[in-house]
Design a protein around this motif. Structure first.
Motif, PDB file in Angstrom:
ATOM      1  N   ALA A  81      42.931  33.093  34.979  1.00 58.76           N
ATOM      2  CA  ALA A  81      41.976  33.241  36.085  1.00 58.76           C
ATOM      3  C   ALA A  81      42.491  32.545  37.337  1.00 58.76           C
ATOM      4  O   ALA A  81      42.436  33.098  38.447  1.00 58.76           O
ATOM      5  CB  ALA A  81      40.614  32.677  35.685  1.00 58.76           C
ATOM      6  N   LEU A  82      43.024  31.328  37.177  1.00 59.82           N
ATOM      7  CA  LEU A  82      43.558  30.585  38.321  1.00 59.82           C
ATOM      8  C   LEU A  82      44.753  31.307  38.930  1.00 59.82           C
ATOM      9  O   LEU A  82      44.876  31.421  40.159  1.00 59.82           O
ATOM     10  CB  LEU A  82      43.953  29.172  37.881  1.00 59.82           C
ATOM     11  N   PHE A  83      45.631  31.823  38.079  1.00 60.58           N
ATOM     12  CA  PHE A  83      46.808  32.555  38.548  1.00 60.58           C
ATOM     13  C   PHE A  83      46.376  33.807  39.311  1.00 60.58           C
ATOM     14  O   PHE A  83      46.890  34.117  40.395  1.00 60.58           O
ATOM     15  CB  PHE A  83      47.685  32.923  37.349  1.00 60.58           C
ATOM     16  N   GLY A  84      45.382  34.534  38.759  1.00 61.45           N
ATOM     17  CA  GLY A  84      44.902  35.744  39.424  1.00 61.45           C
ATOM     18  C   GLY A  84      44.249  35.447  40.761  1.00 61.45           C
ATOM     19  O   GLY A  84      44.483  36.151  41.752  1.00 61.45           O
ATOM     20  N   TYR A  86      41.510  40.851  42.079  1.00 57.29           N
ATOM     21  CA  TYR A  86      40.582  41.731  42.791  1.00 57.29           C
ATOM     22  C   TYR A  86      39.693  40.952  43.742  1.00 57.29           C
ATOM     23  O   TYR A  86      39.665  41.201  44.959  1.00 57.29           O
ATOM     24  CB  TYR A  86      39.751  42.494  41.761  1.00 57.29           C
ATOM     25  N   TYR A  87      38.950  39.959  43.229  1.00 63.28           N
ATOM     26  CA  TYR A  87      38.046  39.262  44.151  1.00 63.28           C
ATOM     27  C   TYR A  87      38.731  38.148  44.913  1.00 63.28           C
ATOM     28  O   TYR A  87      38.216  37.681  45.920  1.00 63.28           O
ATOM     29  CB  TYR A  87      36.764  38.769  43.454  1.00 63.28           C
ATOM     30  N   GLY A  88      39.923  37.721  44.477  1.00 66.75           N
ATOM     31  CA  GLY A  88      40.701  36.774  45.279  1.00 66.75           C
ATOM     32  C   GLY A  88      41.189  37.403  46.574  1.00 66.75           C
ATOM     33  O   GLY A  88      41.253  36.753  47.620  1.00 66.75           O
ATOM     34  N   ALA A  89      41.525  38.705  46.508  1.00 67.96           N
ATOM     35  CA  ALA A  89      42.006  39.410  47.700  1.00 67.96           C
ATOM     36  C   ALA A  89      40.921  39.490  48.767  1.00 67.96           C
ATOM     37  O   ALA A  89      41.219  39.505  49.967  1.00 67.96           O
ATOM     38  CB  ALA A  89      42.478  40.812  47.327  1.00 67.96           C
ATOM     39  N   VAL A 147      34.006  29.939  41.746  1.00 73.13           N
ATOM     40  CA  VAL A 147      34.136  28.494  41.941  1.00 73.13           C
ATOM     41  C   VAL A 147      35.586  28.134  42.249  1.00 73.13           C
ATOM     42  O   VAL A 147      35.869  27.333  43.156  1.00 73.13           O
ATOM     43  CB  VAL A 147      33.647  27.729  40.694  1.00 73.13           C
ATOM     44  N   MET A 148      36.522  28.740  41.507  1.00 73.07           N
ATOM     45  CA  MET A 148      37.948  28.477  41.748  1.00 73.07           C
ATOM     46  C   MET A 148      38.344  28.831  43.178  1.00 73.07           C
ATOM     47  O   MET A 148      39.052  28.074  43.849  1.00 73.07           O
ATOM     48  CB  MET A 148      38.808  29.287  40.771  1.00 73.07           C
ATOM     49  N   LEU A 149      37.880  29.982  43.644  1.00 73.68           N
ATOM     50  CA  LEU A 149      38.267  30.429  44.982  1.00 73.68           C
ATOM     51  C   LEU A 149      37.672  29.538  46.059  1.00 73.68           C
ATOM     52  O   LEU A 149      38.315  29.290  47.084  1.00 73.68           O
ATOM     53  CB  LEU A 149      37.827  31.883  45.189  1.00 73.68           C
ATOM     54  N   LEU A 150      36.442  29.056  45.841  1.00 76.72           N
ATOM     55  CA  LEU A 150      35.843  28.133  46.807  1.00 76.72           C
ATOM     56  C   LEU A 150      36.650  26.835  46.855  1.00 76.72           C
ATOM     57  O   LEU A 150      36.947  26.318  47.939  1.00 76.72           O
ATOM     58  CB  LEU A 150      34.394  27.840  46.423  1.00 76.72           C
ATOM     59  N   VAL A 151      37.026  26.322  45.672  1.00 81.53           N
ATOM     60  CA  VAL A 151      37.817  25.084  45.602  1.00 81.53           C
ATOM     61  C   VAL A 151      39.202  25.292  46.208  1.00 81.53           C
ATOM     62  O   VAL A 151      39.762  24.407  46.866  1.00 81.53           O
ATOM     63  CB  VAL A 151      37.928  24.606  44.135  1.00 81.53           C
ATOM     64  N   LEU A 152      39.774  26.491  46.018  1.00 84.09           N
ATOM     65  CA  LEU A 152      41.100  26.775  46.571  1.00 84.09           C
ATOM     66  C   LEU A 152      41.066  26.923  48.087  1.00 84.09           C
ATOM     67  O   LEU A 152      41.988  26.484  48.782  1.00 84.09           O
ATOM     68  CB  LEU A 152      41.662  28.065  45.961  1.00 84.09           C
ATOM     69  N   ASN A 153      40.003  27.572  48.598  1.00 86.97           N
ATOM     70  CA  ASN A 153      39.996  27.950  50.013  1.00 86.97           C
ATOM     71  C   ASN A 153      39.451  26.880  50.954  1.00 86.97           C
ATOM     72  O   ASN A 153      40.013  26.675  52.031  1.00 86.97           O
ATOM     73  CB  ASN A 153      39.206  29.254  50.205  1.00 86.97           C
ATOM     74  N   LEU A 154      38.366  26.211  50.586  1.00 88.73           N
ATOM     75  CA  LEU A 154      37.769  25.238  51.514  1.00 88.73           C
ATOM     76  C   LEU A 154      38.722  24.094  51.879  1.00 88.73           C
ATOM     77  O   LEU A 154      38.858  23.765  53.061  1.00 88.73           O
ATOM     78  CB  LEU A 154      36.467  24.685  50.934  1.00 88.73           C
TER      79      LEU A 154
END
Length: 493
Positions: free
Chosen positions: A23-26, A68-71, A368-375
């Protein structure tokens, strides 16, 4: 209660160390894919499909869903900072997001995009969990008349809101509709408006048009009309949102979530329609209308980004429950399921319940991962604004050229992109909005096909468009959008 037990089992499956790493890699790869124009999640998933065939199905689907949703998160970054949409769904974000960046509020724009995506994605995932079968059954009842009226509503809304005048908006929409007709007719199979050029047989790519109108036109306009002495961006003032910006953002996030979610369940143009409708809604409801098109309104970033993410999450409903893909990426995901001998459809929740619920649980984890990655990266991303004007614009042109060439490895596409860029400069010079061009190109062929299918159902009778309750209601809404603003204006006068 059974749903919550199954979701808990899904979290147990998705929460294993191996699946969390996938999930993190994706999510990380998806964010990078969203930033790069021309690639897109569909291309990334298609390229990685052969590699992941040796991976366990649940881990593979979690990985693809992360892309998909990371993009969707990543696409907003270059839209806001460089006016270069990485994904078609991020085009509307560029309208206000880039103006916010130029007025020193890039940090707030990036923050509201990331948090709005998280809020909309989470709410949409809850709705997927609770109402997937119900929404899918309702959506499948819509026919060609309803789809056509839905797109007509999008045309009217966009042309009347995105511009200084309705006439200019309709002119831009007409250009987009004309461009969308180039290529092979979807129904008859005949080539039209190609001018004998073989490269036009497949039509023009949406990303090519978007990059030309936004990125290339931005650079050429700055070089031709702004001059060397004008700074590209204003000094960055902060990398977070103020209390007022929070107050202005959260209603937009909620409204956009419920605008975007239904569109993900139906094949009516992907995430582009709800993002434009959300932008139009926020512009109508905002108390700060003077900021739209000038210094940048934060609602114009918060709404479209939330609508985009909600629509993307909702596409899993028809895919999982009916086996119907409503976007390019879900079509490739359908192929990925079939490669593992799994057929999405009404029986999937019974035959492969562990995979389905692990995939749904991974949506919560991925958000949650994407929020932690992006903010935390907001401060890093905004450093792009400190790059001097000349290398920044040169980099944008190189970025756009490589991205567009990478789509089909066609030098012809590059000539078309720069020609579109020149048209974009003229449109900016004479205050014609560029967004309706994109809407017309994307939805024009779809609207034409649905209109012709509706007339076939009605045996040539146009009355078929008002005989069905839903299409009649949508037609009334179209008339209201066109007439009510003018009546209110006359009343005020």
């Amino acid at each position: 209660m059974d749903i919550w037990n199954q979701l808990l089992q899904g979290f147990m499956t998705a929460g294993t160390p191996v699946n969390l790493l996938w999930a993190l890699f994706g999510c990380t790869l998806g964010t990078a894919v969203g930033v790069l124009p021309g690639i897109g999640p569909a291309t990334a998933v298609a390229m990685l499909l052969p590699i992941t065939l040796q991976v366990e199905p649940t881990a593979s689907m979690i990985f693809f869903a992360g892309i998909y949703y990371g993009a969707m998160y990543g696409g907003s970054t270059t839209s806001i900072l460089l006016n270069t949409p990485g994904e078609a769904g991020s085009m509307v974000t560029a309208l206000e997001g880039n103006r916010m960046a130029k007025s020193g509020r890039a940090g707030a724009a990036l923050a509201t995009a990331a948090i709005g995506s998280f809020v909309a994605g989470t709410i949409a995932t809850v709705l997927v969990t609770l109402f997937a079968p119900v929404v899918a059954v309702y959506a499948i009842k819509l026919g060609p008349p309803e789809y056509f009226m839905l797109m007509l509503l999008a045309f009217c809304t966009v042309s009347s809101v995105l511009g200084q005048s309705t006439v200019r908006g309709l002119t831009s929409l007409g250009i987009g509709l004309a461009v969308g007709l180039v290529g092979i007719d979807q129904i008859s199979g005949q080539a039209r408006y190609t001018g004998g050029v073989p490269e036009f047989m497949d039509g023009l790519e949406v990303v090519l048009l978007a990059v030309g109108l936004f990125a290339v036109a931005e650079v050429l306009y700055a070089v031709l009309f702004q001059g060397r002495e004008v700074e590209t961006q204003n000094k960055l003032s902060r990398v977070h949102m103020t209390r007022q910006e929070w107050r202005r953002s959260w209603p937009a996030w909620l409204r956009a979530t419920f605008i975007g979610f239904p569109f993900g369940t139906i094949p009516a143009g992907g995430s582009e329609i709800p993002t434009f409708l959300s932008y139009a809604t926020e512009k109508k409801l905002s108390r700060h209308k003077e900021e739209f098109g000038t210094s940048g309104a934060i609602e114009g970033v918060a709404g479209p980004e939330a609508a985009n993410n909600a629509a993307i999450t909702a596409t899993l409903i028809p895919l999982l429950t009916l086996g119907i893909p409503t976007s390019n990426t879900t079509a490739i995901l359908l192929g990925a399921f079939q490669n593992y001998g799994i057929q999405p459809g009404p029986q999937l929740f019974d035959t492969n319940a562990s995979l389905v619920w692990a995939l749904i649980a991974s949506l919560y984890i991925g958000n949650v991962m994407l929020l932690v990655l992006n903010l935390p990266l907001v401060g890093l991303w905004v450093k792009l604004l400190k790059i001097p004007k000349a290398p920044l614009y040169a980099g944008i042109l190189i970025f756009a050229t490589v991205g567009v060439y990478g789509m089909r490895q066609s030098a012809f596409d590059l000539f078309v992109m720069y020609a579109i860029g020149v048209v974009g400069v003229l449109m900016r010079r004479f205050n014609f909005p560029t967004a309706p061009v994109i809407v017309g190109m994307i939805l024009g062929p779809l609207a034409e096909a649905q209109m012709r299918n509706a007339l076939s159902i009605g045996e040539g009778r146009w009355s078929v468009l008002i005989e069905r309750p839903m299409s009649a209601a949508l037609l009334a809404l179209v008339v209201a959008v066109l007439v009510l603003p003018r009546l209110m204006k006359l009343r005020r006068g």
